[in-house]
Each structure stands twice: as C-alpha cells, then as structure tokens.
Design a protein around this motif. Structure first.
Motif, mmCIF file in Angstrom:
data_model
loop_
_atom_site.group_PDB
_atom_site.id
_atom_site.type_symbol
_atom_site.label_atom_id
_atom_site.label_comp_id
_atom_site.label_asym_id
_atom_site.label_seq_id
_atom_site.Cartn_x
_atom_site.Cartn_y
_atom_site.Cartn_z
ATOM 1 N N LYS A 180 -12.775 2.181 -10.372
ATOM 2 C CA LYS A 180 -12.576 1.545 -9.072
ATOM 3 C C LYS A 180 -12.168 0.086 -9.236
ATOM 4 N N LEU B 122 -8.467 -0.075 -10.410
ATOM 5 C CA LEU B 122 -7.571 0.254 -9.305
ATOM 6 C C LEU B 122 -7.483 -0.896 -8.314
ATOM 7 N N SER C 288 -9.559 2.855 -3.840
ATOM 8 C CA SER C 288 -10.267 4.004 -4.399
ATOM 9 C C SER C 288 -10.541 5.006 -3.291
ATOM 10 N N SER D 64 -15.773 7.730 -7.775
ATOM 11 C CA SER D 64 -15.221 7.362 -9.080
ATOM 12 C C SER D 64 -16.173 6.431 -9.821
ATOM 13 N N ASP E 264 -8.283 9.228 -7.619
ATOM 14 C CA ASP E 264 -8.251 7.999 -8.420
ATOM 15 C C ASP E 264 -7.760 8.271 -9.836
#
Length: 803
Positions: A241, A244, A251, A236, A257
C-alpha cells in the motif's frame, strides 16, 4: 516516472545518501528529476486520543476537545466536522512546523488551544491521493494506533520521499521500477538485489486446463493467460500500500493491488478478470468490432473497428491495453481469477487511447514501448505475489499464444572507437566497469569489446549508443577541457596497493572473475566464517536478517554467488574477491577464490583445464611466487584447521614458512549441500600476512646454455609419507659444488597394490639436472644422483625400488 526512496531501498543500500544526492546523480546521468516530493512533512507530531469533544461555547462550528498525547492531556480547539471522542488522531504540538506554518499555543474565541489536530492535507500529503472524506476533516487513525508515538508519519507510511523523473523517449524501459532501480544502482555504483520470482508462473503447468487464449489480429502477437482457481480477497500488506501510494495509485484490495504493483515493477500492464463473471473460459484478442462498451470507470465507450478488444465467447470484456470491463472486475466476493498478459501494437493503443481520451497507466506504457520479455516476467511475479498474499491455490497451466519475438543481440566496439567519438582518454577498465554496471556482460577479445544487450535495452543499437552510455555513467565533467598549466603532485600506489592490484590482475589473467558481494551478512553466514578472527560486529538496526552482521569471511558470500549462477544455468564459474573484513579485533584483508567446472576450455582442440585441488593449489603457488615469495618458503600441509567446510582428505593448509596464511581445497559435501552446490574448490587467504611477508625481488635469470639431463627414481615409503617431503629432500640434496643443479622435480606415479605392502606405496619421480656454469658429465650427475638417493633413504626411511 515516480520513484520513492522506500522502493529503492528494497533493492539496494542507500545509507549515507539523501534523496537530493540520488536526484543529483540520476540527473547527471541523463534522467531529469523534475521534482523531489516528500510524501508528507511536519515536526513535533504525536499520536493522541480524543478523550472528550464538546461544542465551542462561542462558535457554531468549532469544537472543544481534550486530547491525551501520552505525556499529558491537552485542550485543543478543532474545527473539523468529523472530530469525536474516542478517536486516535495526529496532533501537532506547539512549536510544530507544518507546510502551512508553525503551530503555537493560543486562545481561540476565549478558549485555550494547546496544539492542532491534523488532517493529512495539513501535513502536505498530495490532495489528489486523498478521498473527499479525508479532505473534509481530520485523519482518524486505526483504533490500535499507539498513543504517544512521536512518528505518526512513519506509522502511516508517509515518511517517504518521491522523485518525479522525466524519461527521455529512448528510455521507455525505465517505466519499470526494477529497471529504473537497476539504473540507479549502476549510477550510484551500489550493488542491487531484486526479488527472486523467476519460474513462479510455471506453477500448475503439470495440470491441464480448458482455458483458450488466442488472437485474430496481427496487432496482438503474444498473449498469455492463466487461471488461478482459488484466491482470497483481503487487505494488501502495508509495504504494498505504501509503494502504491508513493506512485500515486490508490490501494483497493490485495489482488487488484498485485496487478498494479507488478505493472509498476516490470513495466508490463496486465489485467485480472473474475473468472466466474466471464461468459466462457476464453480470452481472444480481436479488432474489427463496432459496439458500445462499459469500462471499469463506469463510462460507456464507442468501440471502432480499428480498436483492439479482448473478448470472451464473442463478448467484449476489455479494451485491450487500456482498461478492463466493469462486468468482469475483481469484487470482494471474487474467488477465481484469470490473468491476462499480452503484447499489443503501440500505434493502435495510442490511437485508441487518444480517441477515447483514456490515458491510463497501462496505455501510457504500451504507447512508449515494453521490453519483449516483460510479459513472462510479469506473469511470474504476479503468480509469486498471489501465492504469498492472496492464498492462490488450484493454479492451472499457463496458456501461451504466439511468441515474444525476442532475439538476443550483441554490439562490438573498441576502446579507441569510443575515445575517438567522445574525444576522451578513458582506459579500458573504466569502460568495462561501465558495461558491467549496466549488466551488458562485456567480453574482451584483444582490442574488441563485445557487449550483450539485455532485453530491457532495446534503445542500444550500435557503437554510438555505447559511447553515450560510457560518458553519461562516467560523467560529462570528464569530457576534456583546456586547463592552466600548473604544478601537479604525483599520485601513485603504495607497495601494498601495488601488490593487491597485481594479485587481482593475475587472477583475471587466469580466467577468474572479480566479484563484489555484500559486506553485511546473515547469522548463518557469520556462523560459517572461514579463518574468521574475533567476534562479528552486529548492526543495532539491521536492514534485514540477511544483513545483520559485518562479515568476517568472504567464502560464504562467494559460495552464495556461485549457487545463484549455477541455479540459473551458468557453468564454469570461477570467482575471486578481495575485501576488508571487520571484527571486534580490527580490520583484516582477505582473498577468497571459488572455482567450479572448467577454468579453461578450447573446444576445437578438445582441451579443458578442470578446476580441482591441484588447479587452485597451482594458482596460489603462482601468485605467491610471482609476488616474490620463494618456492622453498611455500608449504602445503594436511588440513586440520577446518574440516567442517573443507573436505578432510582433499584440502590443505597453506603456509609461508611457519605462518598459516590460508586454507584451500575441495568443499565439504555437507557444506556444499547447504549451499546448493554439487562440487567446488575454494580457498580463503589472509592477505595481510601475504602482503606483510618479506619478499625477494623477482629477478631475471638467463636460460642456461648447457644441456639438461633427466633421470627417474622410484621409492617405496610408508603411506603417511607425503610426496612433497621427498621433493623437498631432492631439492635440498641436489647440489654440486654448492650450486643447485636440480632444476625440476615431478611426481609422475604413485602406486599401491600388488608387490607393495598394505601400509606402503611406491612413488616415482622425474628429475631434471642442469648447471648454469658448465656441462654436467655422467660422473657429476651420478654423484648428485647418489647423494639424493642416500638422503631420501635416510630422511624418508625409503627403500629404492628402481633408478
């Protein structure tokens, strides 16, 4: 609800505010911030490279290392089992302050240690977000990590602060980051801009699909599915990342994701299936099944008849609204994808989640409630991100089962009702401002305020809810209280403030909307500055290329707003903005106006007022005259200043006396095309010149009690003679005994063609004569009329055609 600063800054400017300020404002507005959590902390940190690593001579578990920190080589004693030569690591230099204390140079079992090699846990990173390997040893950075970098937290994306917000049961909408960010922007009174993704889910709608999407239970009234025929599984992007991680989500890969980031953004859970792992190109939601099923977490659950299950070819592939199946999850070799977005009965999801002890991010959101339009938003956003970050191709038509059931609602109230309920004395502007900030699109009809409830705000049901919105946004400290009687200093507006407020009010009265656009603009908007003075100031560290320069002109920003509205189906857009503009030559105040469609429309009378050159010219004239600038001082001349942005034949320069104060007219077709606009009339006015002009007092004049007489005139003049010049001559010449008796002049016909030379035109005018002193008889009118004819013939080289 976890909300990070980096996530908020994607949508709004938080300059000048730290997260304590944001937390305080959000809490005051009814969202309790339980904790302000830095994702990491630590000072005097640097990225280093372990050059050598040997066992400590006097220890069975310590290591003696030499580390290059960019400014020299240091000897550091490290107890981590995974430290090794060649690693890039985080080094806390002597004097560094970490959550566990301050780092000092010293001797460890007879060996000098000049710092500490750090794990993420030692930097205060939440241990629940770390793997067992990360918890057991130091953090090993990528091989390309820059040695000597003094911001390793920023390098790892850990320089963020997270607000842990407790949501009240009625604000389930704020489970979505977008909704919470919009709420935060309204609270902070800052403009917010969200990603443009609408309609992305329509990709592939021109392709047929064999996908079957259905439901056999009333507990799933709406179900959307879409096949992505080709995707690429990879890592990602860094921003995804980081967001998240700030939300407490690990991730995995770009596709998984994306499903998580969309759920967090929109509040709508969704599930991605490996299409090749499904038994059929089919998803059907059912209940009434009784079986054993292994979910994504590897645990086998006992499914009961009351549970909702997603099936394919009669086989369970997911526990609806809670967790997908292990046999159809996204793997590293996945190449085809099936997107599931659905609406489920929240009571059923709650009962199943409780019985199975599965309180996932998805189930929590379904239990609290999701807005009706969230499914379509989530699908659009997911397709948008898959195309950008997963190389999505071969996209097939979206298959839709059922309807979202959304019915737009309006609520009406009055200012008196709100003040009566709250015991306050708020003015209308305050209340309307609150409704506008909350995107309730208020409309005022006399005393009645009508608000349009967004799909996200299902908690708003009546006037009581609106009054709550008003008080929490304005502030509970505004509730009345008894204060000691004391001397008060009178606060009032200065003359320029009064004039600016008058201009704003006058334009609002005429049906225009007050806009607020960004002060920071892109290179393109800076290059298209209209009446821009000096050179633009450039930010040394801009937030983005779109926000690099402090603007010198308002019109490019207003045209972008017009284009945005038109592209979303909004018609008859009439906007104005008053704003300060800054350049290397100082600060100017400008007024910009953009009109499109009809300014006014009365459908039952079949009457409209189109927005053309004369409409905007009339607005400007009315504004200047009502400010106290005499009509005889206002001039409109051929536009020679700017024919790149304005239509050269349908625009004019605006003068007060000899001072150029602005340009108005129709947008140039090429510039309109650049902005995605078909037609618009616009103006940019230097407000400093207008406000600084000497003005006469606006005085009351009684209506004359003497009769008025109307006469017509027609002249043939050269084509280059403007009608305005003839009107000026008439007004100057129409006097009797030093009294101006010409009350109005109206051009009612301009003719070119047969019986008129090719280089000439015929202009017909109507004049109204009236005196405030006495009745005008035929002789008096004839004298003035003849004087006017003589003046026009001499000064305009005109030939009388008829009188």
């Amino acid at each position: 609800m976890k909300l990070s600063r980096k996530w908020l800054e994607q949508y709004m400017d938080l300059s000048g505010l730290d997260m304590n300020d944001v937390a305080s404002a959000v809490t005051d507005a009814g969202f309790e911030v339980e904790e302000i959590l830095p994702m990491s902390s630590g000072t005097n940190l640097v990225i280093g490279e372990v050059l050598t690593c040997v066992d400590h001579p006097d220890s069975d578990h310590l290591h003696l290392t030499t580390v290059d920190t960019g400014d020299g080589i240091r000897q550091i004693v490290c107890g981590a089992p995974n430290v090794a030569a060649g690693q890039k690591v985080i080094v806390a230099l002597p004097g560094a302050k970490l959550p566990g204390g301050e780092i000092r140079s010293g001797s460890i079992r007879g060996q000098q240690s000049d710092g500490m090699i750090c794990s993420l846990a030692e930097l205060g990173v939440d241990k629940h977000s770390l793997t067992e390997e990360q918890l057991a040893g130091i953090e090993v950075l990528p091989a390309d990590a820059p040695v000597g970098n003094t911001d390793p937290r920023g390098y790892l994306g850990l320089n963020d602060v997270v607000l842990d917000i407790s949501l009240t049961p009625n604000r389930a909408d704020c489970q979505a980051v977008w909704n919470m960010a919009a709420e935060t922007a309204a609270i902070l009174k800052r403009p917010a801009e969200f990603p443009e993704y609408e309609g992305a889910g329509n990709a592939g709608n021109d392709k047929e699909t064999d996908l079957v999407i259905s439901s056999t239970t009333e507990k799933c009234p709406s179900f959307l599915g879409k096949i992505i025929g080709s995707i690429t599984i990879k890592e990602s992007p860094k921003w995804m990342k980081e967001l998240l991680r700030a939300s407490g989500v690990h991730s995995i890969n770009n596709v998984v994701d994306i499903s998580n980031i969309v759920m967090l953004e929109t509040g709508q859970p969704m599930h991605f299936y490996d299409l090749d792992a499904l038994p059929a190109s089919e998803l059907i939601c059912k209940d009434g099944l009784e079986c054993e099923y292994t979910a994504l977490d590897g645990i086998t659950y006992s499914i009961q008849p009351e549970d909702l299950i997603i099936t394919s070819a009669g086989k369970p592939v997911g526990i609806a609204g809670i967790m997908g199946g292990d046999d159809s999850k996204i793997e590293e070799n996945t190449t085809r994808l099936l997107i599931e977005v659905a609406t489920f009965d929240h009571v059923s999801i709650r009962n199943t989640a409780r019985r199975l002890a599965l309180n996932t991010e998805a189930s929590v959101r379904y239990q609290r409630g999701i807005e009706p339009l969230a499914a379509k938003k989530a699908l659009d956003r997911a397709v948008d991100l898959l195309i950008r970050y997963a190389d999505a191709k071969d996209i097939e038509k979206t298959v839709v089962y059922g309807t979202d059931g959304y019915i737009p609602r309006t609520i009406t109230c009055t200012l008196a009702e709100i003040n009566g309920r709250l015991g306050t004395d708020f003015v209308l502007d305050e209340v309307m401002d609150v409704f506008k900030r909350l995107s309730l699109e208020p409309e005022l009809d006399g005393d009645l305020i009508t608000v349009h409830v967004p799909s996200t705000r299902q908690d708003l049901e009546g006037m009581a809810d609106l009054s709550e919105e008003v008080i929490r946004m304005i502030g509970y400290d505004r509730l009345p209280s008894t204060l000691p009687l004391m001397e008060m200093t009178e606060g009032k507006l200065n003359p320029q403030q009064k004039q600016r407020r008058f201009i704003r009010t006058m334009l609002l009265e005429n049906g225009l909307q007050d806009a607020v656009t960004y002060t920071l603009v892109s290179q393109a908007k800076n290059d298209n500055a209209i009446l821009g003075r000096g050179n633009a100031l450039e930010l040394p560290v801009p937030l983005s290329e779109e926000r690099r320069f402090i603007r010198r002109s308002i019109l490019p920003s207003l045209l972008e707003t017009l284009s945005y509205n038109l592209s979303r189906g909004n018609k008859n857009v009439s906007l104005f903005e008053i704003s300060e503009l800054t350049s290397d030559q100082g600060v100017d105040k400008h007024l910009a106006i953009v009109l499109n469609g009809n300014l006014e429309s009365v459908r039952w009378l079949n009457q409209t007022l189109p927005t053309d050159f004369y409409t905007i010219k009339g607005l400007i004239e009315e504004m200047l005259i009502r400010l106290g600038i005499g009509e005889n001082r206002i001039y409109f001349k051929e536009n020679k200043t700017d024919t790149r942005h304005f239509h050269p034949g349908r625009s004019a320069e605006v003068y007060i006396g000899k001072d150029l104060i602005g340009i108005t007219g129709e947008i140039h077709p090429l510039y309109a095309k650049e902005n995605g606009i078909r037609q618009a009339v616009m103006a940019e006015i230097d407000l400093d010149k207008v406000l600084g002009t000497k003005k006469s007092k606006v005085r009351f004049s009684p209506v004359s009690k003497y009769p008025a007489v109307s006469r017509d005139l027609a002249f043939v003049v050269k084509k280059d003679v403007p009608a305005g010049k003839i009107v000026d001559v008439i007004k100057r010449s129409g006097k009797l005994d030093k009294e101006a008796v010409v009350r109005s002049v109206e051009v009612f016909d301009v003719y070119e063609g047969e019986h008129v030379a090719d280089d000439e035109k015929s202009i017909a005018l109507n004049m109204t004569f009236q005196s405030d002193r006495h009745t005008l008889d035929d002789a008096m009118i004839t004298k003035v009329f003849n004087d006017i004819i003589d003046a026009i013939q001499k000064q305009c080289k005109a030939v009388l055609r008829s009188a």
